[in-house]
Design a protein around this motif. Structure first.
Motif, short mmCIF file in Angstrom:
data_model
loop_
_atom_site.label_atom_id
_atom_site.label_comp_id
_atom_site.label_asym_id
_atom_site.label_seq_id
_atom_site.Cartn_x
_atom_site.Cartn_y
_atom_site.Cartn_z
N PHE A 57 0.84 -0.94 -0.16
CA PHE A 57 -0.13 -0.01 -0.17
C PHE A 57 0.82 1.29 -0.10
O PHE A 57 2.04 1.19 0.26
CB PHE A 57 -1.01 -0.01 1.24
N LYS A 108 -8.84 4.47 2.51
CA LYS A 108 -10.06 3.71 2.10
C LYS A 108 -10.80 4.73 0.90
O LYS A 108 -11.27 4.02 0.07
CB LYS A 108 -10.85 4.01 3.45
N CYS A 156 -9.28 4.21 -2.30
CA CYS A 156 -9.57 2.60 -2.76
C CYS A 156 -11.09 2.97 -3.65
O CYS A 156 -11.31 2.53 -4.71
CB CYS A 156 -9.85 1.81 -1.73
N LYS A 186 -10.74 5.08 -6.71
CA LYS A 186 -9.67 4.49 -7.48
C LYS A 186 -8.58 5.45 -7.66
O LYS A 186 -7.87 5.29 -9.03
CB LYS A 186 -10.37 4.13 -9.10
N LEU A 217 -4.00 -4.40 -4.20
CA LEU A 217 -5.24 -3.74 -3.99
C LEU A 217 -6.47 -4.42 -3.20
O LEU A 217 -6.91 -4.06 -2.14
CB LEU A 217 -5.67 -3.35 -5.23
N ASP A 218 -6.63 -5.71 -3.56
CA ASP A 218 -7.78 -6.38 -3.14
C ASP A 218 -7.39 -6.78 -1.38
O ASP A 218 -7.93 -6.74 -0.57
CB ASP A 218 -8.08 -7.78 -3.52
N LYS A 261 -7.90 -3.54 0.78
CA LYS A 261 -9.15 -3.41 0.90
C LYS A 261 -9.69 -4.09 2.01
O LYS A 261 -10.51 -3.59 2.80
CB LYS A 261 -9.90 -3.46 -0.46
#
Length: 330
Positions: free
Chosen positions: A103, A283, A286, A289, A320-321, A324
């Motif tokens: 991240f 957050k 994400c 985007k 990314l997943d 999240k």
């Protein structure tokens, strides 16, 4: 220099062994974490250590100092460290598949090109035919590439020196180069050492529409696959530290200066060298985007500069997943 780095990385990958370290939900896991000795490169890691966020996650974290992202990556794929912070320039190695981005940490405002007043260099165009030093493979080189392109120049128009970042400030202080492309705290070293003899001819903030200099936390795909609990715990600890940093900047400086053994007053001047993210910022990023946009812009800069050869899907090297999912637990 870059060819040597890639060769060494390839060798290290081929000799890399399985680095699973008792990864499960309950065990205390030992991890080695690489940091760079400036506020951007050490603050979140230092806070996580000092405030017990690593301990809260059952992590026994040993912190190891480095002076450049590429050296951290070589150490990482050689199984000497499991996690690290990297600045913008080292992301080319992530794009090329050597490490994975967990991240972002922040967006830099620290990169500058500085000339000596004795050279009469006042603009990027004036660099033509001059001796310019930077550390290839770092954000200093990326900054230089962007600035040269804006002036219709290339690195071939310069007498370009590849100098380790720890020696860049001395190159201009001792008049061994006409200009240098580097970042804080090395820019501060120059301005403090020759306060009346330098000119900042360009800053990354001059190119905000073209470039995003993003820093990140990284690991290897093998370690992530084999140690999912350790990755989740490390990520939570650092994200908590990023939250603490954002709202306690002065204390963050003190903690970081103590752990890195840097001068606190000097480090305090680095507070404004980046946009520092919190977990809430990530957050939102994400959701809208923005993270994809940042890394795509970064990749375009590398592509335009010839540092990488082709575009790569962001999802190939940015987790990314996973991010999240971890953010949903905070």
């Amino acid at each position: 220099m870059k060819k040597i780095i890639y060769i060494l990385i390839t060798i290290a990958i081929l000799s890399c062994s399985n680095n699973t370290k008792n990864d499960n939900e309950d065990n205390i896991i030992k991890i080695n974490v690489g940091y760079l000795a400036d506020f951007a490169g050490a603050s979140a890691i230092a806070i996580a250590k000092e405030k017990g966020f690593f301990e809260d996650e059952n992590l026994d974290a040993q912190l190891i100092k480095f002076y450049s992202g590429p050296s951290e990556i070589l150490s990482m794929i050689g199984n000497e460290i499991e996690f690290a912070y990297i600045g913008n320039g080292a992301h080319s190695h992530a794009i090329n598949g050597y490490v994975q981005v967990l991240f972002p940490n922040g967006i830099s405002k620290a990169e500058q090109i500085i000339s000596g007043k004795w050279t009469n260099i006042r603009t990027i165009s004036d660099l033509k035919g001059k001796t310019v030093a930077t550390h290839l493979g770092t954000s200093g080189e990326t900054m230089l590439n962007i600035a040269l392109k804006s002036a219709g120049l290339t690195k071939e128009d310069l007498n370009l020196l590849n100098v380790n970042v720890t020696n860049l400030a001395n190159m201009i202080i001792n008049k061994k180069a006409d200009a240098v492309s580097t970042w804080s705290p090395y820019t501060k070293e120059i301005t403090d050492s020759i306060p009346d003899q330098y000119t900042v001819i360009s800053s990354i903030t001059n190119y905000s529409n073209e470039a995003v200099f993003i820093s990140s936390f990284i690991s290897t795909s093998k370690y992530i696959k084999n140690n999912p609990y350790a990755v989740e715990r490390f990520s939570r600890a650092i994200l908590r530290a990023m939250d603490y940093r954002k709202y306690n900047l002065n204390e963050a400086v003190k903690i970081t200066a103590e752990i890195t053994e840097q001068d606190e007053n000097m480090m305090k001047r680095e507070i404004d060298t980046a946009v520092w993210f919190s977990s809430a910022d990530l957050k939102n990023s994400c959701k809208y985007k923005n993270i994809e946009k940042w890394y795509n812009t970064q990749q375009k800069t590398f592509l335009d500069s010839g540092i990488i050869k082709e575009n790569v899907p962001i999802t190939n090297y940015v987790e990314l997943d996973r991010l999240k999912n971890i953010l949903s637990t905070l």
